[in-house]
Design a protein around this motif. Sequence first.
Motif, PDB file in Angstrom:
ATOM      1  N   SER A 157      -2.643  18.286  34.313  1.00 15.59           N
ATOM      2  CA  SER A 157      -1.480  17.952  33.489  1.00 15.59           C
ATOM      3  C   SER A 157      -0.294  18.789  33.956  1.00 15.59           C
ATOM      4  N   THR A 158      -0.269  20.092  33.622  1.00 15.36           N
ATOM      5  CA  THR A 158       0.775  20.942  34.224  1.00 15.36           C
ATOM      6  C   THR A 158       0.179  21.924  35.229  1.00 15.36           C
ATOM      7  N   LYS A 189      -1.488  24.762  35.046  1.00 15.39           N
ATOM      8  CA  LYS A 189      -1.274  26.210  34.875  1.00 15.39           C
ATOM      9  C   LYS A 189      -2.560  26.907  34.422  1.00 15.39           C
ATOM     10  N   SER A 231       0.285  22.755  29.378  1.00 11.21           N
ATOM     11  CA  SER A 231       0.383  21.424  28.775  1.00 11.21           C
ATOM     12  C   SER A 231      -0.433  21.361  27.484  1.00 11.21           C
ATOM     13  N   ARG A 275     -15.865  28.448  28.863  1.00 14.51           N
ATOM     14  CA  ARG A 275     -14.974  27.820  29.844  1.00 14.51           C
ATOM     15  C   ARG A 275     -15.016  28.716  31.069  1.00 14.51           C
TER      16      ARG A 275
HETATM   17  C1  LIG Z   1      -2.012  35.946  31.110  1.00 15.81           C
HETATM   18  C2  LIG Z   1      -2.710  34.673  30.715  1.00 15.81           C
HETATM   19  C3  LIG Z   1      -2.956  34.418  29.368  1.00 15.81           C
HETATM   20  C4  LIG Z   1      -3.630  33.252  28.980  1.00 15.81           C
HETATM   21  N1  LIG Z   1      -3.818  33.026  27.654  1.00 15.81           N
HETATM   22  C5  LIG Z   1      -4.456  31.901  27.253  1.00 15.81           C
HETATM   23  C6  LIG Z   1      -4.638  31.629  25.868  1.00 15.81           C
HETATM   24  O1  LIG Z   1      -4.191  32.386  24.999  1.00 15.81           O
HETATM   25  N2  LIG Z   1      -5.333  30.496  25.528  1.00 15.81           N
HETATM   26  C7  LIG Z   1      -5.784  29.616  26.472  1.00 15.81           C
HETATM   27  O2  LIG Z   1      -6.372  28.602  26.104  1.00 15.81           O
HETATM   28  N3  LIG Z   1      -5.588  29.843  27.772  1.00 15.81           N
HETATM   29  C8  LIG Z   1      -4.939  30.948  28.203  1.00 15.81           C
HETATM   30  N4  LIG Z   1      -4.739  31.158  29.549  1.00 15.81           N
HETATM   31  C9  LIG Z   1      -5.296  30.179  30.528  1.00 15.81           C
HETATM   32  C10 LIG Z   1      -4.326  29.036  30.938  1.00 15.81           C
HETATM   33  O3  LIG Z   1      -3.151  29.595  31.495  1.00 15.81           O
HETATM   34  C11 LIG Z   1      -3.959  28.088  29.809  1.00 15.81           C
HETATM   35  O4  LIG Z   1      -5.101  27.615  29.161  1.00 15.81           O
HETATM   36  C12 LIG Z   1      -3.146  26.871  30.304  1.00 15.81           C
HETATM   37  O5  LIG Z   1      -2.566  26.225  29.196  1.00 15.81           O
HETATM   38  C13 LIG Z   1      -4.002  25.839  31.071  1.00 15.81           C
HETATM   39  O6  LIG Z   1      -3.202  25.168  31.991  1.00 15.81           O
HETATM   40  P1  LIG Z   1      -2.525  23.747  31.656  1.00 15.81           P
HETATM   41  O7  LIG Z   1      -2.185  23.713  30.231  1.00 15.81           O
HETATM   42  O8  LIG Z   1      -1.431  23.554  32.643  1.00 15.81           O
HETATM   43  O9  LIG Z   1      -3.692  22.721  31.901  1.00 15.81           O
HETATM   44  P2  LIG Z   1      -4.078  21.999  33.283  1.00 15.81           P
HETATM   45  O10 LIG Z   1      -4.216  23.028  34.330  1.00 15.81           O
HETATM   46  O11 LIG Z   1      -3.167  20.883  33.570  1.00 15.81           O
HETATM   47  O12 LIG Z   1      -5.477  21.394  32.860  1.00 15.81           O
HETATM   48  C14 LIG Z   1      -6.652  22.148  32.795  1.00 15.81           C
HETATM   49  C15 LIG Z   1      -7.812  21.304  33.324  1.00 15.81           C
HETATM   50  O13 LIG Z   1      -8.072  20.254  32.389  1.00 15.81           O
HETATM   51  C16 LIG Z   1      -8.306  19.013  33.071  1.00 15.81           C
HETATM   52  N5  LIG Z   1      -7.256  18.070  32.704  1.00 15.81           N
HETATM   53  C17 LIG Z   1      -5.950  18.380  32.565  1.00 15.81           C
HETATM   54  N6  LIG Z   1      -5.261  17.317  32.196  1.00 15.81           N
HETATM   55  C18 LIG Z   1      -6.118  16.298  32.097  1.00 15.81           C
HETATM   56  C19 LIG Z   1      -5.970  14.940  31.739  1.00 15.81           C
HETATM   57  N7  LIG Z   1      -4.780  14.448  31.405  1.00 15.81           N
HETATM   58  N8  LIG Z   1      -7.066  14.155  31.743  1.00 15.81           N
HETATM   59  C20 LIG Z   1      -8.279  14.670  32.078  1.00 15.81           C
HETATM   60  N9  LIG Z   1      -8.470  15.956  32.416  1.00 15.81           N
HETATM   61  C21 LIG Z   1      -7.411  16.770  32.420  1.00 15.81           C
HETATM   62  C22 LIG Z   1      -8.278  19.323  34.554  1.00 15.81           C
HETATM   63  O14 LIG Z   1      -9.573  19.476  35.063  1.00 15.81           O
HETATM   64  C23 LIG Z   1      -7.505  20.625  34.651  1.00 15.81           C
HETATM   65  O15 LIG Z   1      -7.912  21.417  35.750  1.00 15.81           O
HETATM   66  C24 LIG Z   1      -4.072  32.326  29.966  1.00 15.81           C
HETATM   67  C25 LIG Z   1      -3.826  32.587  31.319  1.00 15.81           C
HETATM   68  C26 LIG Z   1      -3.154  33.748  31.698  1.00 15.81           C
HETATM   69  C27 LIG Z   1      -2.910  33.983  33.144  1.00 15.81           C
END
Ligand SMILES: Cc1cc2nc3c(=O)[nH]c(=O)nc-3n(C[C@H](O)[C@H](O)[C@H](O)COP(=O)(O)OP(=O)(O)OC[C@H]3O[C@@H](n4cnc5c(N)ncnc54)[C@H](O)[C@@H]3O)c2cc1C
Lengths: 551, 190
Positions: free
Chosen positions: A84-85, A87, A155, A497
């Motif tokens: 999605s994003t 991150k 995201s 996770r």
């Molecule tokens: C300092 C730090 C603090 C953090 N704190 C937290 C926290 O408090 N809570 C937390 O949850 N995480 C935390 N994180 C982890 C992470 O950064 C977050 O969870 C972040 O929101 C995940 O990336 P994203 O939202 O861009 O999802 P994405 O990277 O886009 O998605 C995650 C995964 O989900 C699947 N996916 C995504 N979109 C879809 C779709 N549309 N359909 C099917 N599958 C899909 C994919 O396999 C993808 O790799 C932290 C990380 C760091 C470095």
Amino acid sequence: MRTPPGVSPSDYAKALTEFQNIVGKEWVFTSDEDLDLYRDAFSPLMNEPEEKIASGAIAPTTTEQVQEIVRIANRYKIPLYTISTGKNLGYGGSAPVYSGSVVLDLKRMNQIIEVNEANAYCVVEPGVSYFDLYHYIQEKKLKVWIDCPDPGWGSVVGNAMDRGGGYTQANYRNHFDSHCGMEVVLPNGEVMRTGMGAIPNAETWQQYKSGVGPWIDGIFSQSNYGIVTKMGFWLMPEPEAYLRGHISCMNFEDLGPMVETLNYLENARITAGFPDLGSPLLGYGPIGQVQLFFESGTHMALPPEHMKLLATVKDGRSPELEAYGKQNDIPYWQFWLSFHGPMEVIEAQWQAAVRHFAKIKGSRAKIVDKTHLPINPADAEKFHEPELGIPSLRAFSIGARSPFNPTPSKGHMWFSPIIPRTGEAIIKANKIFSAAARELDMPLFRTFTLPACFWERSFIFILATPVTTDPATNKKYREGFKKLIAIGGEQGWGEYRTAPLFQESVMNVYSFNNHVLHRFHETLKDAIDPNGILSAGRYNIWPKNLRGKRG
Amino acid sequence: MMNRRHFVVGSSAAVAAGVFAHQTLSTQQHGTIQAALFDRRFAPTREFGRVAQTYGVDTHPIEGDITTLWTKHLRPLWSRDGGTIVGMTTPSMLLCLEELARDHWHRVVAWVDHVPASDGSVEHHVHVRDESAYRTRSLIDTYRGFSGAAHAMLASAQARRGALETASYRHQDLGESSGTPTLVTWTIAA
Ligand SMILES: Cc1cc2nc3c(=O)[nH]c(=O)nc-3n(C[C@H](O)[C@H](O)[C@H](O)COP(=O)(O)OP(=O)(O)OC[C@H]3O[C@@H](n4cnc5c(N)ncnc54)[C@H](O)[C@@H]3O)c2cc1C
């Protein structure tokens, strides 16, 4: 030009042309420079031959485009990896699990389809970040809160799809649980809506979760069965007031009763805000205070005598340190509780919580913040913003080198096992993991570590295992990480996770009845995605053609 | 959303027009650098802000957290047309910016790591494109230390051609910069 594994260059070239016809030439990426943007910045395999990389990337804007892309991928057997994003730092970033896949990057699908204030829900596309949703709500002056993880850049959909968590009330903190209804593009290119969304023109898609028949939303999270293109979430009505305080106890032995009391209060919904555990005596700050400590430098303020006594701690216990704490009025344990709601309600809830904790001899209670909401935006930085539903990037202000943090890492891999919600389990986990970490020379569980309460009913440790610039150290940590997973598994503890590199090890722990759960996952995969084009290997679910063959 | 291809073409045209020769620097010519960020907590980063101003670039002080700057300035900038930014910050702040830049298909194109050594000096590890390597070297010789890196980054922000060249130098006479953490000077562009 890179080519996905198992795909001939000529087929790939044809597929790329067809992808370009769908999304436009400039949104199909094949140059190394562009594809480097999809590397995992925290990869524990950084710059090594096994690092997981993309062969291409496609950034569509509509569900129809996603459907077309999936149909093309089926025709040419192109492995796709959805983000999605992207991150997902600490859990894999935006790099594909199956190296060489083409990243399906949904960040341009960024429409906020609806925010319904009257019934407190929203419907968003995958490219909508927590910042986007928050600003939309602020601009429209809607009286609803989002629940966001520490970094606000991710995201709303992506975080939920990896079952991430946040910091407000219990029923919103678990982001997958708080969703209601999704739209999914299936591996054959068909689009499906779940829950009430399966009824054409239903007005209750975001009002009733399960619809009728098997409730299948769960199978799309942490899996590779579909591409979510829209998702509904329940939002919290903006609370009138916020109260946060802590309960302190002076004895090591108080930990068990404190946890039991917390569980009762949380399960009975007397407190619903993020409970945050700390130990001033062990020098262990609660999560919500960590960045404030770092920013103010107070984390370095322990006097030398106190520091010396920390060396006497074994499995969290030290009678000498306990005595020092009593002499100097430093609590062994401090549990932070927070409350959102009408002032008269949250004051009463706090009083009830204090009354229950008073059963532990010598416990003391202190209110730290009590404020009407919304707070003045200028005051937000006095708080851990996500606890007030405010997205931020402040989590990244703590990584600088300092006397407290002499070797800032190049990133980290989150080690995050779930353990039972008891004081006993906290001590046992520390004992087992710290002995293992010492033996494996891993920088985890050094003095004593307290778990977090993101989820109700259980504890979770979320510990950053550093990624360094030294391949030999990274190798040692990777291997150590896998051993820690297995050691936890022997105790019946499993991760909630994990990063792609460890998904096989983690799934191996969920082994009841000869791994029937994993076998079921792969049986589903074969039925839903016979060509194995979607996110091969995610959570160790491999399509038939790659099972036992991938590197 | 911007068309990223147009933006990339735009920047290469600027390079071809030779606007980056150090002798001809002016405010107008540095219109292509959209912002300079510096961490206001450390002496060398404050100095970077000062040097950036002499190049006529809009400067933005930050203090650890970049949420506000991101929301108010960078995000609108990158969503509109994209744009090159330079800065001197802690590495974790750069990591954060680098991730945000990815959302707009921008990336770190050159950087200098400033690593304090145990004898109180600082090692400067320079990573620039070879088309700007010569100019970078002469700016570092002229200005030395952190200032050398600041000038090098500001003068070569648009250099995108050639392989990444790496060079290191050590600077002894630190004055008020002693005791600062590891810092990094960088350029982010499309
Ligand atoms: C300092 C730090 C603090 C953090 N704190 C937290 C926290 O408090 N809570 C937390 O949850 N995480 C935390 N994180 C982890 C992470 O950064 C977050 O969870 C972040 O929101 C995940 O990336 P994203 O939202 O861009 O999802 P994405 O990277 O886009 O998605 C995650 C995964 O989900 C699947 N996916 C995504 N979109 C879809 C779709 N549309 N359909 C099917 N599958 C899909 C994919 O396999 C993808 O790799 C932290 C990380 C760091 C470095």
